[in-house]
Motif scaffolding. Structure first.
Motif, short mmCIF file in Angstrom:
data_model
loop_
_atom_site.label_atom_id
_atom_site.label_comp_id
_atom_site.label_asym_id
_atom_site.label_seq_id
_atom_site.Cartn_x
_atom_site.Cartn_y
_atom_site.Cartn_z
N SER A 22 0.57 -1.13 0.01
CA SER A 22 0.09 -0.14 -0.02
C SER A 22 0.69 1.24 0.02
O SER A 22 1.95 1.40 0.61
N VAL A 23 0.23 2.19 -0.46
CA VAL A 23 0.96 3.65 -0.75
C VAL A 23 -0.05 4.82 -0.64
O VAL A 23 -1.17 4.57 -0.67
N ASP A 24 0.53 5.99 -0.18
CA ASP A 24 -0.14 7.24 -0.14
C ASP A 24 0.73 8.29 -0.15
O ASP A 24 1.71 8.31 0.66
N TRP A 25 0.24 9.14 -0.82
CA TRP A 25 1.03 10.74 -0.88
C TRP A 25 0.28 11.57 0.33
O TRP A 25 -0.86 11.65 0.58
N SER A 26 1.44 12.35 0.79
CA SER A 26 0.97 13.50 1.74
C SER A 26 0.02 14.51 0.89
O SER A 26 0.33 14.93 -0.06
N PRO A 27 -1.02 14.87 1.48
CA PRO A 27 -1.74 15.91 0.88
C PRO A 27 -1.37 17.26 0.90
O PRO A 27 -1.96 18.18 0.34
N VAL A 28 -0.22 17.39 1.70
CA VAL A 28 0.49 18.80 2.11
C VAL A 28 1.89 18.78 1.40
O VAL A 28 2.03 19.99 0.74
N ASP A 29 2.59 17.91 1.76
CA ASP A 29 3.88 17.92 0.69
C ASP A 29 3.65 17.02 -0.13
O ASP A 29 3.69 15.93 -0.08
#
Length: 392
Positions: free
Chosen positions: A188-195
């Motif tokens: 699983s992966v997820d990007w930061s919504p801020v950086d």
């Protein structure tokens, strides 16, 4: 009743008996506790097998994509009422040739979306024509894929049956980078919504890691106690989700736990939630499951900034847990599926939740509690402590 409880909370704040932060938190929880099957809309059963992924567009919050084992991709217009049939679709077998594990809208343009599949590919689609625009061949099964919600770059991060996280560049059509992240599969992966350049990954080794793809070494930290060599989960991490402020990261694992982590202090989780039945046996890290879970979170646009609510599909109980992220307390449990629940998608500003499951159904939920004009005025006043209150 939830409505009586809500009235009581609002009046207590108006009388100065409780603080603004406390009243906001209590009202938000009270409203979310009224989530129930939506009475004004029902989604047609468009899939013939398990649904694995849902995605609501971030531009208008109007269009939702669904996909899963039957390889079809269905597009629903959520502004419709009554029975909602797909407006467009990719027919089974005409795109991917094996289970589609993930679908996601491009964050800044609802004319494009991407998918990942056990057929080893990540595909990019034209949403208007529902036709394939390009694809990346990862040469192994792909379990998850995410595009940055900031829109600052055109990279898709893919977690697959490999120790590497692959970064697919939409502009060049080539792989931009490979991160050696885990001992075996990167689930699983997820990007930061801020950086825009911060990426989280979870693997079958139970490790949860944070990456800065701008750095040569890329690796920022591991979540868990490094001194005692304790991983974030005792088993595969099959779900990740950042809160919209980027300060917290939620991880779900096959150990039947969901944990909330502070990205600034990753040593220990701030909250732990049991997501399985008491007699469930956790799957160990040696188990390779292709089943990921998609959680959902409320956002600041929902007017519940003091209460972030997390929706966790529970694959063992066929329920969706509605959880207060700050405390880990289960606000309510949603039960309508006839088999494991695999994914959830929250529709910001509309108070609607959509869930998909192994029963091939997409279920619509809505909040039944609606504030009347008097309550709304009191609630507005309840949010502010700008004026002194002698009763507090």
């Amino acid at each position: 009743m939830a409505g009586t409880s809500l009235n009581s909370i609002v009046r207590s704040r108006a009388q100065g008996l409780i603080l603004a932060d406390t009243s906001q938190h209590q009202i938000s929880r009270s409203v979310f506790a009224t989530l129930a099957l939506c009475e004004t809309k029902r989604l047609a059963r468009a899939h013939t097998a398990a649904i694995h992924s849902l995605s609501i567009d971030a531009v208008q919050h109007r269009y939702m994509l669904s996909t899963g084992t039957d390889t079809s991709i269905q597009l629903f217009d959520l502004e419709s009422t009554g029975q909602i049939n797909p407006t467009r679709c990719v027919l089974a077998g005409s795109g991917h040739t094996n289970t589609v594990t993930s679908v996601e809208w491009y964050s800044v343009d609802n004319g494009m979306f991407s998918t990942a599949s056990l057929d080893h590919t990540v595909k990019i689609w034209d949403a208007h024509a529902m036709t394939e625009a390009s694809q990346f061949d990862l040469e192994c099964r792909v379990f998850s894929q995410k595009m940055s919600p900031t829109g600052a770059h055109a990279l898709i991060a893919a977690g697959c049956e490999s120790p590497y996280i692959r970064l697919c560049d939409l502009r060049s059509g080539a792989f931009a980078q490979s991160l050696l992240a885990h001992e075996s599969a990167s689930m699983s992966v997820d990007w930061s919504p801020v950086d825009a350049y911060m990426l989280a990954s979870g693997g079958t080794d139970g490790r949860l890691q944070l990456w800065d793809i701008r750095q040569a070494g890329s690796h920022v930290c591991d979540f868990g106690n490094s001194e005692s060599n304790t991983c974030a989960h005792d088993g595969s991490i099959n779900g990740l989700l950042f809160t919209d402020d980027g300060q917290r990261l939620v991880s779900a694992g096959l150990d039947h736990c969901a944990r909330v982590w502070n990205t600034a202090s990753p040593q220990t989780p701030t909250v732990e939630i049991q997501t399985g039945a008491e007699n469930d046996k956790p799957r160990t890290s040696t188990t390779l499951s292709t089943k990921t879970v998609e959680m959902a979170l409320t956002t600041a646009t929902d007017g519940t900034t003091s209460t972030k609510v997390l929706f966790i599909p529970s694959t063992s109980t066929c329920e969706v847990l509605v959880v207060d992220v700050c405390t880990g307390e289960v606000i309510t449990r949603l039960d309508a599926h006839f088999a494991s629940v695999t994914c959830a998608a929250w529709r910001p500003s509309f108070g609607e939740l959509y869930t998909g499951g192994a029963d091939s159904n997409v279920v619509a939920w809505s909040m039944r509690e609606v504030l009347d004009s008097t309550q709304a005025a009191l609630r507005t006043n309840a949010w502010s402590d700008s004026e002194p209150d002698d009763n507090v």
